[in-house]
Write a protein that holds these residues in place. Structure first.
Motif, PDB file in Angstrom:
ATOM      1  N   ASN A  15      20.487  -0.834  40.926  1.00 11.36           N
ATOM      2  CA  ASN A  15      19.326   0.034  40.755  1.00 11.36           C
ATOM      3  C   ASN A  15      18.082  -0.755  40.381  1.00 11.36           C
ATOM      4  O   ASN A  15      16.978  -0.438  40.834  1.00 11.36           O
ATOM      5  CB  ASN A  15      19.598   1.124  39.710  1.00 11.36           C
ATOM      6  CG  ASN A  15      20.414   2.254  40.282  1.00 11.36           C
ATOM      7  OD1 ASN A  15      20.493   2.439  41.491  1.00 11.36           O
ATOM      8  ND2 ASN A  15      21.036   3.011  39.419  1.00 11.36           N
ATOM      9  N   LYS A  51      22.740  17.683  36.050  1.00 10.07           N
ATOM     10  CA  LYS A  51      21.386  17.328  35.606  1.00 10.07           C
ATOM     11  C   LYS A  51      20.480  18.554  35.607  1.00 10.07           C
ATOM     12  O   LYS A  51      19.716  18.775  34.663  1.00 10.07           O
ATOM     13  CB  LYS A  51      20.782  16.252  36.512  1.00 10.07           C
ATOM     14  CG  LYS A  51      21.249  14.858  36.227  1.00 10.07           C
ATOM     15  CD  LYS A  51      20.505  13.887  37.131  1.00 10.07           C
ATOM     16  CE  LYS A  51      20.842  12.467  36.790  1.00 10.07           C
ATOM     17  NZ  LYS A  51      20.041  11.519  37.573  1.00 10.07           N
ATOM     18  N   ASP A  75      28.205  12.475  43.164  1.00  9.31           N
ATOM     19  CA  ASP A  75      26.758  12.416  43.004  1.00  9.31           C
ATOM     20  C   ASP A  75      26.142  13.814  43.066  1.00  9.31           C
ATOM     21  O   ASP A  75      25.229  14.140  42.311  1.00  9.31           O
ATOM     22  CB  ASP A  75      26.163  11.508  44.086  1.00  9.31           C
ATOM     23  CG  ASP A  75      24.717  11.170  43.810  1.00  9.31           C
ATOM     24  OD1 ASP A  75      24.408  10.711  42.700  1.00  9.31           O
ATOM     25  OD2 ASP A  75      23.889  11.368  44.722  1.00  9.31           O
ATOM     26  N   SER A  81      24.141  15.797  40.083  1.00 10.37           N
ATOM     27  CA  SER A  81      22.837  16.426  40.270  1.00 10.37           C
ATOM     28  C   SER A  81      22.861  17.863  39.755  1.00 10.37           C
ATOM     29  O   SER A  81      21.921  18.323  39.089  1.00 10.37           O
ATOM     30  CB  SER A  81      22.444  16.394  41.747  1.00 10.37           C
ATOM     31  OG  SER A  81      21.181  16.986  41.929  1.00 10.37           O
ATOM     32  N   ASP A 115      25.296   9.031  35.373  1.00  7.51           N
ATOM     33  CA  ASP A 115      24.674   8.312  36.487  1.00  7.51           C
ATOM     34  C   ASP A 115      25.513   7.130  36.950  1.00  7.51           C
ATOM     35  O   ASP A 115      25.553   6.814  38.130  1.00  7.51           O
ATOM     36  CB  ASP A 115      23.283   7.795  36.100  1.00  7.51           C
ATOM     37  CG  ASP A 115      22.244   8.885  36.030  1.00  7.51           C
ATOM     38  OD1 ASP A 115      22.381   9.888  36.766  1.00  7.51           O
ATOM     39  OD2 ASP A 115      21.296   8.736  35.253  1.00  7.51           O
ATOM     40  N   GLN A 116      26.183   6.471  36.041  1.00 11.12           N
ATOM     41  CA  GLN A 116      26.923   5.265  36.380  1.00 11.12           C
ATOM     42  C   GLN A 116      28.348   5.525  36.854  1.00 11.12           C
ATOM     43  O   GLN A 116      28.920   4.695  37.550  1.00 11.12           O
ATOM     44  CB  GLN A 116      26.975   4.313  35.171  1.00 11.12           C
ATOM     45  CG  GLN A 116      25.645   3.734  34.784  1.00 11.12           C
ATOM     46  CD  GLN A 116      24.769   4.702  34.006  1.00 11.12           C
ATOM     47  OE1 GLN A 116      25.253   5.571  33.301  1.00 11.12           O
ATOM     48  NE2 GLN A 116      23.460   4.568  34.156  1.00 11.12           N
ATOM     49  N   ASP A 134      29.603   8.894  37.963  1.00  9.05           N
ATOM     50  CA  ASP A 134      29.849  10.161  38.651  1.00  9.05           C
ATOM     51  C   ASP A 134      30.691   9.988  39.909  1.00  9.05           C
ATOM     52  O   ASP A 134      31.621  10.753  40.155  1.00  9.05           O
ATOM     53  CB  ASP A 134      28.539  10.889  38.971  1.00  9.05           C
ATOM     54  CG  ASP A 134      27.551  10.074  39.780  1.00  9.05           C
ATOM     55  OD1 ASP A 134      27.797   8.880  40.045  1.00  9.05           O
ATOM     56  OD2 ASP A 134      26.507  10.635  40.153  1.00  9.05           O
TER      57      ASP A 134
END
Length: 181
Positions: free
Chosen positions: A168, A109, A102, A106, A124-125, A127
């Motif tokens: 989510n 991103k 995660d 980040s 996102d799904q 990582d």
């Protein structure tokens, strides 16, 4: 292993990696890991990656692995097939790898100009899977290869994005997340 057994093992074995990111959201805040530093004109990680959230996530994954290990004999007896008990290193590889995945997502991103909470499809799904599996294989090799067959890994790669989107959406509806992804 039947398909049902493979799905059950895949879900069970990944629970200590699935839970840390959710626990980090609930316990987050506090000092950011990057200390507010920037790289170029962008934050290294952002305020969403804090020491408290990371520690809470890893501890939640470790605690869940411990609880699953205690429950395993009863659950395996009830379902009629073996589920894994977690070694301490396997638990650490899964939970720590999930949080590291995660954090690396980040970082990616920020480098691609995405803001905190912005969607990054695929990353996102998966990582936490992409980092937790190799880390677990590295620190708990024998345990990893006993439970992570190719079939189990395939189920994880298919099941994880579906679970990620569903959880989510639930968190968004409950007001725990600002965006539904």
């Amino acid at each position: 292993m039947t398909l049902l057994e493979t799905v059950a093992v895949a879900f069970w074995v990944m629970l200590p990696a699935y839970v840390p990111n959710n626990a980090a959201v609930l316990a987050g805040g506090g000092r950011p890991i990057d200390g507010g530093r920037t790289w170029g004109d962008k934050r290294v990680l952002g305020d969403g990656k804090s020491w408290r959230g990371t520690a809470a996530g890893v501890l939640a994954g470790l605690a869940l692995a411990g609880a699953l290990t205690v429950a395993e004999p009863s659950v395996s007896g009830a379902v009629g097939f073996d589920l894994p008990e977690f070694t301490p290193l396997a638990a650490l590889g899964l939970a720590g790898g999930a949080m590291l995945g995660d954090i690396l997502a980040s970082f990616a991103k920020r480098r691609t100009g995405r803001q905190r909470g912005a969607m990054f499809p695929g990353v996102d799904q998966l990582d936490f899977v992409v980092v937790s599996l190799p880390l677990t294989a590295l620190v708990a090799t024998e345990w990893f290869f006993e439970w992570f067959t190719w079939e189990v890994i395939l189920v994880i790669v298919v099941l994880t994005p579906l679970l990620h989107v569903a959880t989510n959406m639930i968190a968004y509806k409950l007001g725990l997340k600002n965006e539904p992804w």
